[in-house]
Design a protein around this motif. Structure first.
Motif, short mmCIF file in Angstrom:
data_model
loop_
_atom_site.label_atom_id
_atom_site.label_comp_id
_atom_site.label_asym_id
_atom_site.label_seq_id
_atom_site.Cartn_x
_atom_site.Cartn_y
_atom_site.Cartn_z
N VAL A 233 0.89 -1.24 -0.03
CA VAL A 233 0.01 0.17 0.14
C VAL A 233 0.97 1.10 -0.05
O VAL A 233 0.71 2.17 -0.55
N SER B 117 1.92 1.66 -3.16
CA SER B 117 1.18 2.01 -4.23
C SER B 117 1.10 3.67 -4.47
O SER B 117 0.58 4.13 -5.49
N TYR C 278 -2.26 -2.01 -6.76
CA TYR C 278 -3.02 -1.59 -6.02
C TYR C 278 -3.56 0.00 -6.61
O TYR C 278 -4.69 0.50 -6.33
N GLN D 12 -5.91 0.15 -9.33
CA GLN D 12 -7.41 -0.18 -8.98
C GLN D 12 -7.92 1.01 -8.03
O GLN D 12 -8.95 1.50 -8.31
N PRO E 230 -4.30 -4.30 4.38
CA PRO E 230 -4.42 -3.93 3.03
C PRO E 230 -5.56 -4.31 2.34
O PRO E 230 -6.20 -3.50 1.64
N GLU E 231 -6.09 -5.41 2.49
CA GLU E 231 -7.19 -6.04 1.83
C GLU E 231 -8.39 -4.95 2.23
O GLU E 231 -9.33 -4.80 1.35
N ILE F 75 -8.09 -1.66 0.41
CA ILE F 75 -8.62 -1.83 -1.23
C ILE F 75 -10.12 -2.01 -1.08
O ILE F 75 -10.76 -1.27 -1.90
N PHE G 220 -9.13 -6.95 -3.99
CA PHE G 220 -7.95 -6.53 -4.92
C PHE G 220 -8.24 -7.37 -6.26
O PHE G 220 -8.48 -8.51 -6.32
#
Lengths: 524, 524
Positions: free
Chosen positions: A316, A319, A449, A452, A492-493, A496, A504
C-alpha cells in the motif's frame, strides 16, 4: 560555545527508580499503555535519526564502528521494552476491546510480538547480526560482480529464512511466512495468480513492442543534457509543493539512494539524488518519495506514536509512491500543466524540446537490466523474476548456487536481455543480503493497488483536470479519506475493499498497462 | 524502497530479560563497568545525534513537539542507568584503584553523580523542565528587547541556582558550586584575582587605544565584500586541513550558531555559518570550532566512550578553540603563508587588498556591544561584566530586576559603550535562560590558558615558522602530547602544570594582550 554532551538537558527526568523499568506506578492502564508506546517511539526516533544522519548528514565513514555499537545498545533497549511482560499484559487486556483505538493498537502489536517470540532468541540474534554485516560484503561483491564471494551469505540467509518460516508457521507455503511480514494477508497462492496474469499479458505485449522498437538514441538524447544541481533542487521542491507534500512538516535531503524515513507525523524526511546529466532521475524519485511522504503526513493525528502510524503494508505504501511517480508523474496531463515551468527553470536545456517529445521520452519502453531504472511496463517483470526465484528457493526447487544461472534464464525469458556481469544481474539489489526476503512482491502489488485505487478515484474526481491545473486538492482529499488517514489501522485488503468497494483485482493494472502501451506503440 | 521503521535491524539483540536491567550476569566487574559505559555512551550518541539533526540536518520546526517528547524519554532512560545502584557499586569499587584507567573513570563519574544526587529529585526535574522551556521565551524577549518578559525566568533560574549551591555545597562562595561544574578547582577567590588583574591592565589600555581610534569605515570596508558561499565553503575545508583537523573522522556542517558536537573520537561534528558579505565570520568560527574539534579527535583511543573522552574542562576546551582562532588565526605569520591562496580563492574580492591590510583589519580594536563579535582585546571585558553580575546575584548584592541597569553601568565602565536595546545588552546571550550559570568565566580563562600554553610551547616549537609554512605538525604534536590526549583524565590545573611546569598564571595572557596592542596602536 561548545555543546557539552555531559550536561543533562531534558524536560523529563521524573524517574530515578533503580531498575530501569516503567515509571508512574499510579497511572491507570490506558495511561500505562501509552507510556510504553511513547518509550518505544522514543527508541524508534533515536534509531531513525541515527540512520538518517548516517545517510544524509555527513556522518564520516570512520565513525561507523562507534555508531553501530551505540545503535546496537539502543536496539537492545528497545527490544526489552517490546518484550516486557507488563506491556504484554496491557496489550492482552486492550486487545479484547473490539471497537477502540487501543484495541486496534494492541492487536497490531501482539501480531508483531508473536512473530518475534516464535523465533528462538539465539537464532534471531544470529540472523540480525549476520545481516547487519553481510550488506557491506554484498556491496563489494556487487561492485566486482563476483557471485561466489556472496554465495555463502545468501546461503545462510535463505537457509535461516526457511527455518524461520517453520518457527513462525504458515498455512500452505513456507514463503508465505515472509510475505506476510510485509503484506499481511498475502500468500503465494494469491501472488501466483497475480503474477500469472501479469506474465500472460505483459510478456507477449513486451515482445510485440520490441518488434516495433527502433534504436534511436538521438531521439531521447536531450534527457542527458546538463541541468545544474541548484536548478534541479529548486524544481524538486516545486514538485513536492504541487503534489501536496507539506514542506513545513518535512524535509527533502540528499543521499546516494533515495528513501523516505518519517520521524513523526510532523517530521517526514525524504531524500533524492541529483545527477547533472540525468535530470529526470530526481524528478521521478522526488515524486516517488513524495508519494510515500504524503501518506505518512496524512495519518490521523491520534495514530501518532502508537505503532499504527505506518502504512497499511509495504505494497500500500508503494502504491502511493508509484501512483505519484507513474500515474501522475508520467501523464501528459500533469506535464501539460507543469512543463512550461520546468522548461523555464531548466533553460536552456529543454528550450527546443516540446511537451510531446518530453512526455514520449519519459514513457518509452526499453527492456534493460536494472530494476530501479526500469520503465513502467518492464518493471513488474523484474519483480516477477525475483518472486519466482525466492519462491523456488523456499520450495527447495532451486539451490542458492544456481541463482545466477536461473536469474539469467528468467531475464531472457521475460525481458529478452541478459546481464554480462552479475553486478547488473543477480547481485544488483541489496534486499537478499539485507535479509529483506519477501519484500519484492510489494513493488508490483503496489503498482496494481494504485491502478485499482485510481480507477475508483476517477469515478469521483476529475483526475485529468486536477493534474492539468496542478490542483491536487481533490485527489489528496480522496486519498487521505480512503487510504492515508487509516495508517496501519486497516489491513491492505480492507484498504482496497473500503476504498474501491471490491476485493483486490490485478485486472485494473494489467488493463492500464495494456491500453496505455498498445496505444503508444500502435498495437491496436 | 522505503525504510521501514518497524523492522528490528540490529547487530545486538542478545538480551531479552524482562526488566530492562543489565545483561550478561556472568561477566566480571571490569566488563560490567564497560557495559554500563557503553550503554551511557549509546544514550549520549542518540541525544547528540538528535541535537545535531535538529540544528544541521533540516529537522522541520513543526516536528519539535514529538522530538522533545522522544528526547525526554531518552534522557530519563539515560538517567536511570546513571543512577543504577549496580553502577554505583562498580564505581565505588574501581575508584579505589589509584593508578588504573578504570580508577580514573570511576572517580570522574562519582563526582558527577554526587553532584546530581545532592539535589532533591523533584527540584532537579523542575529546574531541568524549566530551562528547556525558558530558552524559547528568552529568544522572543531578545528579539523584542523586553527584559520584563524574561525577568521571571531569570528570577526562577537564579533563585534555583542559589538554592542548588546550598545543596551541592561550597567552601567559601555560593557561586563556587556552579563554577566548579564547568571548571573543576576554580573558585570565586581565584577568579577575582584573575579578573582583577585583567581589569587593572586592560581597561586603561583600552581607554588609551580609544583615544587613538579614528573612525575610518572605508579602511575596513573590504571585509563586507561579497564572497560566494561555495568559495567560502571550499576555503573553510582548506583551513581545517591546514590546521590539522582530520576531515575523514569528522564533518563540517552549517547551522545558525556555530558549535562542535562529537559523536565519538572518530566522528567529530562542527558547524559554521557562511555570510556572503562577511567572509571573515566563517574563517574565525571554523578556526575556533576546529580547535575544539582537533582536541576531541586527539583523545587517547582508550578513553573512547568512557566519559573521560571530553575536554579537561570548559576553559581548557575554549583555550584550544581560542588558540586556533586568535593566536594562530589572527597572526601575520599564518596569513603570510595562506593569504595568497585565499586571495586567489576569493578573487576578485581581495584582489586589491594587501596581506598587511588584511592582517590589520582582523586585529583592529573596537569596543562594541556584542560579545560574540568582540575583538580579542575587548572580549575578556565582556566576560568580566557577566562574571561580576553573576557573582553579585549569588551574594545577594544584586537583584535580578536590577540586572539591566547594572549591565549598562558595567558596559560603560569597562567598554565605554551602552546598548540602546536590551537585546544587544543584558538579553544577548542564551546562557542564563538555558541555566548555564557559571559558564562565562571559561571563555576568558580559556584565552588565558592558551597564552600560557603558547608561551611554553614556544620554548620547544618554532611556532612562527610552523604558521608561516602552514606546517602544523610540531604544534599539533605538542598539543596532543601535553593537552589533548589526556581528555578529562587530568584536571585543568594539572593540564596547565604538566604542560607548562607552572601553576596557572594570567600574566602571560595579559602580557600578550598588552604587548600586541600597545605596539599595534603605538602606545610604547
Amino acid at each position: 560555545m561548545k555543546r557539552s554532551p555531559d550536561r543533562p538537558d531534558t524536560s523529563d527526568t521524573s524517574d530515578t527508580s533503580d531498575t530501569p523499568d516503567m515509571p508512574d506506578e499510579g497511572s491507570n492502564t490506558k495511561q500505562r499503555l501509552y507510556e510504553y508506546l511513547e518509550i518505544l517511539s522514543a527508541y524508534r526516533l533515536a534509531m531513525n535519526t541515527i540512520n538518517w544522519d548516517q545517510s544524509v548528514c555527513g556522518a564520516p565513514a570512520a565513525g561507523v564502528s562507534f555508531r553501530s555499537k551505540g545503535y546496537g545498545v539502543l536496539t537492545r533497549e528497545h527490544y526489552r521494552y517490546l518484550m516486557a511482560p507488563e506491556f504484554r499484559t496491557l496489550l492482552n487486556e486492550f486487545s479484547l476491546e473490539p471497537d477502540s483505538l487501543e484495541g486496534d493498537i494492541a492487536r497490531e502489536w501482539l501480531v508483531e510480538l508473536a512473530r518475534i517470540e516464535k523465533i528462538p532468541k539465539d537464532e534471531y540474534t544470529a540472523f540480525m547480526t549476520y545481516i547487519s554485516k553481510s550488506e557491506a560484503e554484498w556491496e563489494e561483491a556487487k561492485r566486482s560482480g563476483d557471485f561466489d564471494s556472496c554465495k555463502q551469505h545468501y546461503q545462510f540467509i535463505f537457509d535461516t529464512a526457511r527455518k524461520f518460516s517453520e518457527y513462525i508457521g504458515y498455512e500452505k507455503h513456507p514463503y508465505d511466512a515472509w510475505i506476510e511480514m510485509f503484506e499481511p494477508g498475502m500468500t503465494v497462492e494469491k501472488l501466483d495468480h497475480f503474477f500469472g496474469q501479469l506474465r500472460d499479458e505483459i510478456v507477449p505485449l513486451l515482445a510485440a513492442i520490441r518488434e516495433k522498437l527502433t534504436s534511436s538514441p538521438e531521439r531521447y538524447g536531450f534527457l542527458s543534457r546538463t541541468v545544474p544541481r541548484e536548478k534541479q533542487k529548486r524544481f524538486a521542491k516545486r514538485l513536492l509543493e504541487v503534489s501536496g507534500f507539506d514542506l513545513s512538516r518535512g524535509f527533502l535531503g540528499e543521499s546516494e539512494h533515495p528513501f523516505t524515513n518519517a520521524m513523526s507525523i510532523d517530521d517526514v524526511r525524504m531524500t533524492t539524488h541529483y545527477y547533472e546529466n540525468e535530470f529526470v532521475s530526481a524528478i521521478f524519485s522526488v515524486l516517488h518519495e513524495g508519494g510515500h511522504g504524503i501518506y505518512e503526513q496524512n495519518f490521523e493525528r491520534e495514530l501518532a506514536n502508537t505503532g499504527l502510524d505506518n502504512g497499511s503494508s509495504s505494497a500500500v505504501h508503494e502504491s502511493q509512491a508509484r501512483m505519484f511517480e507513474n500515474a501522475f508523474g508520467r501523464s501528459s496531463s500533469f506535464w501539460s500543466g507543469l512543463y512550461g515551468e520546468m522548461k523555464e527553470s531548466f533553460s536552456p536545456a529543454l528550450d527546443d524540446i516540446s511537451l510531446d517529445a518530453f512526455v514520449e521520452a519519459i514513457n518509452r519502453v526499453e527492456p534493460t537490466l536494472i530494476r530501479i531504472e526500469a520503465d513502467e511496463l518492464t518493471y513488474p517483470l523484474h519483480i516477477m523474476v525475483r518472486y519466482e526465484l525466492e519462491k523456488a528457493i523456499f520450495e527447495g526447487a532451486l539451490e542458492v548456487e544456481a541463482l545466477p544461472e536461473a536469474w539469467d534464464r528468467l531475464m531472457r525469458a521475460y525481458l529478452g536481455v541478459v546481464p554480462a556481469h552479475h553486478g547488473e544481474g543477480v547481485l544488483q539489489d541489496v534486499h537478499w543480503a539485507a535479509g529483506l526476503i519477501g519484500y519484492f512482491p510489494s513493488y508490483a502489488l503496489g503498482n496494481a493497488y494504485a491502478s485499482q485505487l485510481l480507477h475508483f478515484m476517477g469515478q469521483e474526481v476529475d483526475i485529468d483536470r486536477s493534474l492539468r491545473t496542478l490542483d491536487f486538492g481533490e485527489i489528496l482529499e480522496w486519498l487521505k479519506f480512503r487510504v492515508h488517514a487509516h495508517g496501519k489501522r486497516l489491513k491492505p485488503e480492507q484498504v482496497i475493499l473500503e476504498a474501491t468497494g471490491e476485493a483486490f483485482d490485478p485486472r485494473y493494472y494489467i488493463q492500464d498497462l495494456k491500453s496505455k502501451y498498445e496505444k503508444r506503440y500502435g498495437l491496436r
